[in-house]
Design a protein around this motif. Structure first.
Motif, PDB file in Angstrom:
ATOM      1  N   ARG A   1       0.654  -1.166  -0.447  1.00 20.71           N
ATOM      2  CA  ARG A   1      -0.288   0.077  -0.517  1.00 20.71           C
ATOM      3  C   ARG A   1       1.016   1.417   0.091  1.00 20.71           C
ATOM      4  O   ARG A   1       0.424   1.986  -0.823  1.00 20.71           O
ATOM      5  CB  ARG A   1      -0.907   0.388   1.387  1.00 20.71           C
ATOM      6  CG  ARG A   1      -1.942  -0.844   0.884  1.00 20.71           C
ATOM      7  CD  ARG A   1      -2.909  -0.641   2.863  1.00 20.71           C
ATOM      8  NE  ARG A   1      -3.487   0.465   2.554  1.00 20.71           N
ATOM      9  CZ  ARG A   1      -3.811   0.393   4.019  1.00 20.71           C
ATOM     10  NH1 ARG A   1      -3.628   0.431   4.636  1.00 20.71           N
ATOM     11  NH2 ARG A   1      -4.468   1.939   3.607  1.00 20.71           N
ATOM     12  N   ALA A   2       2.324   1.086   0.675  1.00 18.72           N
ATOM     13  CA  ALA A   2       2.687   2.713   0.644  1.00 18.72           C
ATOM     14  C   ALA A   2       3.520   2.803  -0.707  1.00 18.72           C
ATOM     15  O   ALA A   2       3.428   4.019  -0.972  1.00 18.72           O
ATOM     16  CB  ALA A   2       4.120   2.658   2.086  1.00 18.72           C
TER      17      ALA A   2
ATOM     18  N   GLU B   1      -1.763  11.277  -4.779  1.00 16.20           N
ATOM     19  CA  GLU B   1      -2.735  12.306  -5.536  1.00 16.20           C
ATOM     20  C   GLU B   1      -3.972  11.651  -4.397  1.00 16.20           C
ATOM     21  O   GLU B   1      -5.200  12.111  -4.819  1.00 16.20           O
ATOM     22  CB  GLU B   1      -2.702  13.190  -6.277  1.00 16.20           C
ATOM     23  CG  GLU B   1      -2.765  11.857  -7.355  1.00 16.20           C
ATOM     24  CD  GLU B   1      -1.661  11.795  -8.160  1.00 16.20           C
ATOM     25  OE1 GLU B   1      -1.499  11.066  -9.281  1.00 16.20           O
ATOM     26  OE2 GLU B   1      -0.206  11.468  -8.017  1.00 16.20           O
ATOM     27  N   SER B   2      -3.619  10.332  -5.443  1.00 15.46           N
ATOM     28  CA  SER B   2      -4.898   9.626  -4.691  1.00 15.46           C
ATOM     29  C   SER B   2      -5.149   8.331  -3.374  1.00 15.46           C
ATOM     30  O   SER B   2      -6.540   8.498  -2.972  1.00 15.46           O
ATOM     31  CB  SER B   2      -4.757   8.247  -5.931  1.00 15.46           C
ATOM     32  OG  SER B   2      -4.413   8.196  -7.114  1.00 15.46           O
ATOM     33  N   TYR B   3      -4.465   9.397  -2.370  1.00 13.30           N
ATOM     34  CA  TYR B   3      -5.530   9.083  -1.171  1.00 13.30           C
ATOM     35  C   TYR B   3      -4.914  10.660  -0.285  1.00 13.30           C
ATOM     36  O   TYR B   3      -3.892  11.134  -0.513  1.00 13.30           O
ATOM     37  CB  TYR B   3      -3.047   8.880  -0.431  1.00 13.30           C
ATOM     38  CG  TYR B   3      -3.098   7.622  -0.909  1.00 13.30           C
ATOM     39  CD1 TYR B   3      -3.819   6.034  -0.286  1.00 13.30           C
ATOM     40  CD2 TYR B   3      -2.662   7.142  -2.120  1.00 13.30           C
ATOM     41  CE1 TYR B   3      -3.231   4.807  -0.989  1.00 13.30           C
ATOM     42  CE2 TYR B   3      -2.369   5.850  -2.821  1.00 13.30           C
ATOM     43  CZ  TYR B   3      -2.671   4.458  -2.208  1.00 13.30           C
ATOM     44  OH  TYR B   3      -3.081   3.842  -3.215  1.00 13.30           O
ATOM     45  N   SER B   4      -5.452  10.419   0.587  1.00 10.30           N
ATOM     46  CA  SER B   4      -6.294  11.202   1.680  1.00 10.30           C
ATOM     47  C   SER B   4      -5.163  12.103   2.629  1.00 10.30           C
ATOM     48  O   SER B   4      -4.280  10.507   2.453  1.00 10.30           O
ATOM     49  CB  SER B   4      -7.502  11.650   2.205  1.00 10.30           C
ATOM     50  OG  SER B   4      -7.322  10.641   3.352  1.00 10.30           O
TER      51      SER B   4
ATOM     52  N   ILE C   1      -1.231   4.199   5.969  1.00  8.46           N
ATOM     53  CA  ILE C   1      -0.497   3.699   5.687  1.00  8.46           C
ATOM     54  C   ILE C   1       0.720   3.792   6.287  1.00  8.46           C
ATOM     55  O   ILE C   1       1.374   2.634   6.783  1.00  8.46           O
ATOM     56  CB  ILE C   1      -0.827   3.951   4.215  1.00  8.46           C
ATOM     57  CG1 ILE C   1      -1.425   3.536   3.318  1.00  8.46           C
ATOM     58  CG2 ILE C   1       0.790   3.602   3.643  1.00  8.46           C
ATOM     59  CD1 ILE C   1      -1.542   4.287   2.134  1.00  8.46           C
ATOM     60  N   CYS C   2       0.528   5.129   7.190  1.00  5.92           N
ATOM     61  CA  CYS C   2       2.380   4.938   7.659  1.00  5.92           C
ATOM     62  C   CYS C   2       2.044   4.264   9.096  1.00  5.92           C
ATOM     63  O   CYS C   2       3.103   3.000   9.349  1.00  5.92           O
ATOM     64  CB  CYS C   2       2.790   6.608   8.128  1.00  5.92           C
ATOM     65  SG  CYS C   2       3.734   7.439   6.434  1.00  5.92           S
ATOM     66  N   ASN C   3       1.036   4.480   9.798  1.00  8.12           N
ATOM     67  CA  ASN C   3       0.792   3.693  10.717  1.00  8.12           C
ATOM     68  C   ASN C   3       1.218   1.974  10.626  1.00  8.12           C
ATOM     69  O   ASN C   3       1.417   1.488  11.088  1.00  8.12           O
ATOM     70  CB  ASN C   3      -0.334   3.794  11.465  1.00  8.12           C
ATOM     71  CG  ASN C   3      -0.180   5.721  11.997  1.00  8.12           C
ATOM     72  OD1 ASN C   3       1.304   5.907  12.158  1.00  8.12           O
ATOM     73  ND2 ASN C   3      -1.529   5.836  11.927  1.00  8.12           N
TER      74      ASN C   3
END
Length: 89
Positions: free
Chosen positions: A5-6, A14-17, A24-26
């Motif tokens: 996912r990352a 730009e596709s992710y809020s 994703i980071c968490n």
């Protein structure tokens, strides 16, 4: 899956809020924590007591991290490694 996912997020940010990026980071930090610390601790705990003592002594003497670091990760509450991988708020 977290790293996949990352990679997608890096390819098309730009596709992710912002909230999705934080999630994703968490997820990556959680996966890293599990791989780095939990797996090491689980393997360590499966060794016989005398082998654990010898391995811990060898790691503490290796100079690759401090003896306290090894103790915290393998025997204690996770110590600095767990604190470094805290989720983003």
């Amino acid at each position: 899956m977290a790293y996949f996912r990352a990679d997608l997020c890096i390819y098309s940010p730009e596709s992710y809020s912002l909230d999705e990026k934080k999630e994703i980071c968490n997820d990556m930090m959680s996966a890293s924590k599990a791989v780095l610390a939990d797996a090491m601790r689980e393997d360590f705990e499966q060794l016989p007591p005398d082998a654990r003592a010898k391995l811990l002594d060898m790691l503490c003497a290796s100079g690759v991290e401090s003896p306290q670091w090894w103790w915290d990760v393998l025997v204690g509450d996770g110590g600095p490694l767990y604190r470094e991988l805290e989720p983003l708020s």
